[in-house]
Design an enzyme around this catalytic site. Structure first.
Site, PDB file in Angstrom:
ATOM      1  N   ARG A  14       0.634  -1.287  -0.296  1.00  0.00           N
ATOM      2  CA  ARG A  14       0.020  -0.236   0.058  1.00  0.00           C
ATOM      3  C   ARG A  14       0.796   1.008   0.127  1.00  0.00           C
ATOM      4  O   ARG A  14       1.786   1.265   0.819  1.00  0.00           O
ATOM      5  CB  ARG A  14      -0.592   0.220   1.714  1.00  0.00           C
ATOM      6  CG  ARG A  14      -2.301   0.595   1.256  1.00  0.00           C
ATOM      7  CD  ARG A  14      -2.918   0.223   1.992  1.00  0.00           C
ATOM      8  NE  ARG A  14      -3.327  -1.540   2.790  1.00  0.00           N
ATOM      9  CZ  ARG A  14      -3.998  -1.417   3.194  1.00  0.00           C
ATOM     10  NH1 ARG A  14      -4.574  -0.566   4.562  1.00  0.00           N
ATOM     11  NH2 ARG A  14      -4.596  -2.434   3.649  1.00  0.00           N
ATOM     12  N   SER A 102      -8.407  -0.381  -1.198  1.00  0.00           N
ATOM     13  CA  SER A 102      -9.528  -0.500   0.330  1.00  0.00           C
ATOM     14  C   SER A 102      -9.970   0.385   0.879  1.00  0.00           C
ATOM     15  O   SER A 102     -10.508   1.150  -0.536  1.00  0.00           O
ATOM     16  CB  SER A 102      -8.735  -1.461   1.213  1.00  0.00           C
ATOM     17  OG  SER A 102      -9.195  -1.980   1.574  1.00  0.00           O
ATOM     18  N   HIS A 103      -9.879   0.832   1.964  1.00  0.00           N
ATOM     19  CA  HIS A 103     -10.438   1.675   2.600  1.00  0.00           C
ATOM     20  C   HIS A 103      -9.369   2.866   2.735  1.00  0.00           C
ATOM     21  O   HIS A 103     -10.135   3.958   3.080  1.00  0.00           O
ATOM     22  CB  HIS A 103     -11.240   0.944   4.027  1.00  0.00           C
ATOM     23  CG  HIS A 103     -10.541   0.914   4.863  1.00  0.00           C
ATOM     24  ND1 HIS A 103     -10.514  -0.731   4.959  1.00  0.00           N
ATOM     25  CD2 HIS A 103      -9.704   0.871   5.929  1.00  0.00           C
ATOM     26  CE1 HIS A 103      -8.601  -0.516   5.857  1.00  0.00           C
ATOM     27  NE2 HIS A 103      -8.760   0.695   6.381  1.00  0.00           N
ATOM     28  N   LYS A 112      -3.382  -6.660  -3.215  1.00  0.00           N
ATOM     29  CA  LYS A 112      -3.880  -7.797  -2.320  1.00  0.00           C
ATOM     30  C   LYS A 112      -3.116  -9.048  -3.378  1.00  0.00           C
ATOM     31  O   LYS A 112      -3.877  -9.204  -4.497  1.00  0.00           O
ATOM     32  CB  LYS A 112      -5.259  -7.821  -2.765  1.00  0.00           C
ATOM     33  CG  LYS A 112      -5.209  -6.531  -1.070  1.00  0.00           C
ATOM     34  CD  LYS A 112      -7.105  -6.806  -0.572  1.00  0.00           C
ATOM     35  CE  LYS A 112      -7.085  -5.488   0.337  1.00  0.00           C
ATOM     36  NZ  LYS A 112      -8.659  -5.136   0.566  1.00  0.00           N
ATOM     37  N   ASP A 236     -17.071  -1.277   1.874  1.00  0.00           N
ATOM     38  CA  ASP A 236     -15.712  -0.840   1.446  1.00  0.00           C
ATOM     39  C   ASP A 236     -15.279  -0.416  -0.290  1.00  0.00           C
ATOM     40  O   ASP A 236     -16.252  -1.151  -1.209  1.00  0.00           O
ATOM     41  CB  ASP A 236     -14.836  -2.008   2.088  1.00  0.00           C
ATOM     42  CG  ASP A 236     -14.017  -2.882   1.666  1.00  0.00           C
ATOM     43  OD1 ASP A 236     -14.815  -3.276   0.778  1.00  0.00           O
ATOM     44  OD2 ASP A 236     -13.297  -3.090   2.136  1.00  0.00           O
ATOM     45  N   ASP A 238     -13.320  -2.221  -2.154  1.00  0.00           N
ATOM     46  CA  ASP A 238     -13.042  -3.291  -2.746  1.00  0.00           C
ATOM     47  C   ASP A 238     -13.442  -4.380  -2.714  1.00  0.00           C
ATOM     48  O   ASP A 238     -13.852  -5.536  -3.051  1.00  0.00           O
ATOM     49  CB  ASP A 238     -11.611  -3.182  -3.100  1.00  0.00           C
ATOM     50  CG  ASP A 238     -11.387  -3.911  -1.774  1.00  0.00           C
ATOM     51  OD1 ASP A 238     -11.802  -2.974  -0.543  1.00  0.00           O
ATOM     52  OD2 ASP A 238     -10.272  -5.041  -1.460  1.00  0.00           O
ATOM     53  N   ASP A 240     -14.590  -6.339  -0.227  1.00  0.00           N
ATOM     54  CA  ASP A 240     -14.417  -7.600   0.646  1.00  0.00           C
ATOM     55  C   ASP A 240     -14.771  -7.291   1.777  1.00  0.00           C
ATOM     56  O   ASP A 240     -14.828  -8.777   2.757  1.00  0.00           O
ATOM     57  CB  ASP A 240     -12.681  -7.790   0.242  1.00  0.00           C
ATOM     58  CG  ASP A 240     -11.760  -6.465   0.769  1.00  0.00           C
ATOM     59  OD1 ASP A 240     -12.435  -5.660   1.506  1.00  0.00           O
ATOM     60  OD2 ASP A 240     -10.575  -7.018   0.840  1.00  0.00           O
ATOM     61  N   ARG A 241     -15.351  -6.065   2.410  1.00  0.00           N
ATOM     62  CA  ARG A 241     -16.117  -5.919   3.784  1.00  0.00           C
ATOM     63  C   ARG A 241     -17.419  -6.005   3.807  1.00  0.00           C
ATOM     64  O   ARG A 241     -17.837  -4.776   2.551  1.00  0.00           O
ATOM     65  CB  ARG A 241     -15.327  -5.155   4.799  1.00  0.00           C
ATOM     66  CG  ARG A 241     -13.782  -5.631   4.204  1.00  0.00           C
ATOM     67  CD  ARG A 241     -13.019  -5.012   5.528  1.00  0.00           C
ATOM     68  NE  ARG A 241     -12.592  -3.852   4.823  1.00  0.00           N
ATOM     69  CZ  ARG A 241     -12.786  -1.737   5.730  1.00  0.00           C
ATOM     70  NH1 ARG A 241     -13.440  -2.429   6.872  1.00  0.00           N
ATOM     71  NH2 ARG A 241     -12.848  -0.862   5.365  1.00  0.00           N
ATOM     72  N   HIS A 323     -14.087  -8.181   7.437  1.00  0.00           N
ATOM     73  CA  HIS A 323     -13.988  -9.319   6.404  1.00  0.00           C
ATOM     74  C   HIS A 323     -14.473 -10.705   6.816  1.00  0.00           C
ATOM     75  O   HIS A 323     -14.714 -10.660   8.215  1.00  0.00           O
ATOM     76  CB  HIS A 323     -12.870  -9.390   6.124  1.00  0.00           C
ATOM     77  CG  HIS A 323     -11.843  -8.358   5.923  1.00  0.00           C
ATOM     78  ND1 HIS A 323     -11.310  -7.889   4.469  1.00  0.00           N
ATOM     79  CD2 HIS A 323     -10.986  -7.557   6.749  1.00  0.00           C
ATOM     80  CE1 HIS A 323     -10.626  -7.613   4.262  1.00  0.00           C
ATOM     81  NE2 HIS A 323     -10.653  -7.010   5.511  1.00  0.00           N
TER      82      HIS A 323
END
Length: 463
Positions: A14, A102-103, A112, A236, A238, A240-241, A323
């Site tokens: 990141r 991501s966030h 990732k 979120d 992307d 995944d949450r 997640h």
């Protein structure tokens, strides 16, 4: 070219676009990934990118780097992170790399990574940087093809999920990439969908796409109050949450969602192992045991949880951050693949709640306690790990039943718990408290305050 060490995090890569994360740096990382994949006898890697403005350029650089090693790239285009994980199974590549921030704020992006079925973390991520520095890079001429994975992904979920009745839901994607797929997915399983901020826009003009922050759910709560949807789902950046809001405006935090998921999974997977992270509610262990399951508390971090699922064969896992990882069977058939997927978790939640007439009442009836959201102590780089390491050796917690040290310090009392752990992504100490009542919560916080300030007098505590 400098390859900045600070972008190689515990669970992913990141950095700030144009500064610590440039196309040149991503291309070099791509070549390291292709080389590592070759060393693991892999031949193809799926790649995708989220809705951030820098996504297409960085994904192109990633592809160039991977192809330099002779590996074939399957470019999925703009997709949610779990769709890359799904493609690695569906297309048989066993490898996937997602370009996502991501966030994080809009000027961030990252990677990732899954190679040979392993989600890279810790030393494996540091090893990519070392490969570049040591020039341990394979050479070759790889090719690239494109694939639209969305149709396969939605079709797979449609065959897996069976709603007992139609439902109307509101969905807030915060202008993240989940907005490109959520409506189509939930309509496919039999829902009517009210969309909020589902236009993908990497500026995130309405609110930040992070459902773990209560303020980011205000628009969804208002839509439920003023409309006729029975449940709200939030995602979120992307996808995944998952965040969940009831019709009456209550936020059902992910550790409470996991209570519902655990009860359902254990019906078809008796005595299954269920993993939750150190930030999660203490209601989980007795709840899982009462239903015949094996609770396992583990370190926070999506990569670390996936590794623990591979080690234990757990049927389900979840983190307080949102997640959720389904790895369970139905009638002896595998339902999902053990990766974190907010869109799929939303579908599983709807399947369970479609069995009752009042979804909000079912969610509100789940065990609850007085608790804090995640809180942070800001520090300098390196300080959080050093402080927690010291406290693990020296701190004594009067009245504690158990001190768990797998990830920081989680201190269990008869009437609650307190947690402090060093974040693996930013220089903060993460705190969380839960208790049977406010008095117990304040007592636990007071003990933590005394212990932290004795070791770090300059620390500015959020409680």
């Amino acid at each position: 070219m400098q390859i900045p060490q600070e972008i190689f995090k515990a669970y992913d890569i990141r950095g700030i676009v144009g500064k610590t994360l440039t196309p040149e740096i991503v291309e070099a990382i791509g070549q390291a990934l292709g080389s590592e994949a070759t060393a693991r006898r892999q031949t193809q890697i799926c790649i995708g990118y989220d809705g951030r403005l820098s996504g297409p350029e960085l994904a192109a650089a990633l592809s160039r780097g991977i192809r330099k090693t002779g590996i074939h790239v399957i470019n999925l285009g703009m997709v949610a992170t779990p769709m890359v994980y799904f493609a690695a199974y569906q297309l048989g590549t066993n490898c996937g790399v997602m370009v996502t921030g991501s966030h994080n704020p809009p000027d961030y992006n990252g990677l990732k990574m899954v190679l040979a079925g392993e989600t890279l973390s810790g030393e494996a991520i540091q090893g990519l940087r070392q490969r570049i520095l040591d020039k341990q890079l394979f050479e070759g001429q790889g090719s690239e093809s494109s694939y639209d994975i969305a149709a396969d992904y939605i079709a797979k979920i449609k065959t897996d999920i069976q709603l007992k009745r139609p439902m109307k839901i509101a969905v807030d994607c915060g202008n993240g990439v989940a907005g490109a797929y959520a409506k189509k997915l939930y309509e496919a399983i039999g829902c009517e969908v009210e969309e909020l901020f589902c236009e993908v826009d990497g500026h995130f003009p309405n609110h930040h796409p992070d459902p773990s922050v209560p303020e980011n759910l205000a628009d969804l709560i208002a839509a439920l109050k003023n409309g006729d949807a029975e449940l709200g789902l939030a995602f979120d950046g992307d996808g995944d949450r998952l965040g969940v809001v009831t019709r009456d405006g209550n936020v059902i935090y992910p550790d409470r969602q996991l209570l519902l998921f655990a009860a359902e999974v254990l019906k078809q997977n008796p005595a299954a192992t269920i993993i939750y992270d150190v930030k999660s509610t203490r209601h989980l262990a007795p709840w899982i045991q009462a239903r015949g399951g094996q609770p396992v508390i583990w370190k926070t971090g999506h990569s670390l949880v996936k590794a623990k699922i591979r080690e234990t064969g757990a049927a389900l896992a979840g983190e307080m951050s949102g997640h959720v990882f389904f790895n369970d069977n139905r009638d002896g058939q595998k339902r999902w693949y053990g990766f974190d997927d907010g869109l799929y978790a939303g579908a599983r939640l709807l399947e369970i709640l479609s069995q009752v007439n009042n979804a909000s009442a079912a969610l509100n009836s789940l065990p609850n306690s007085v608790s804090t959201p995640e809180q942070h102590i800001q520090m300098q780089e390196g300080e959080p790990h050093a402080l927690i390491a010291t406290l693990q050796k020296t701190a004594t917690f009067e009245g504690a039943n158990e001190v768990i040290t797998i990830d920081g310090l989680r201190v269990e009392y008869a009437d609650g718990f307190g947690l402090m752990r060093p974040s693996n992504t930013t220089p903060v100490i993460v705190l969380r408290f839960e208790a049977d009542n406010l008095e117990a919560l304040q007592r636990i916080q007071a003990q933590f305050r005394t212990i932290i300030l004795k070791a770090a007098p300059a620390a500015r505590l959020p409680f």
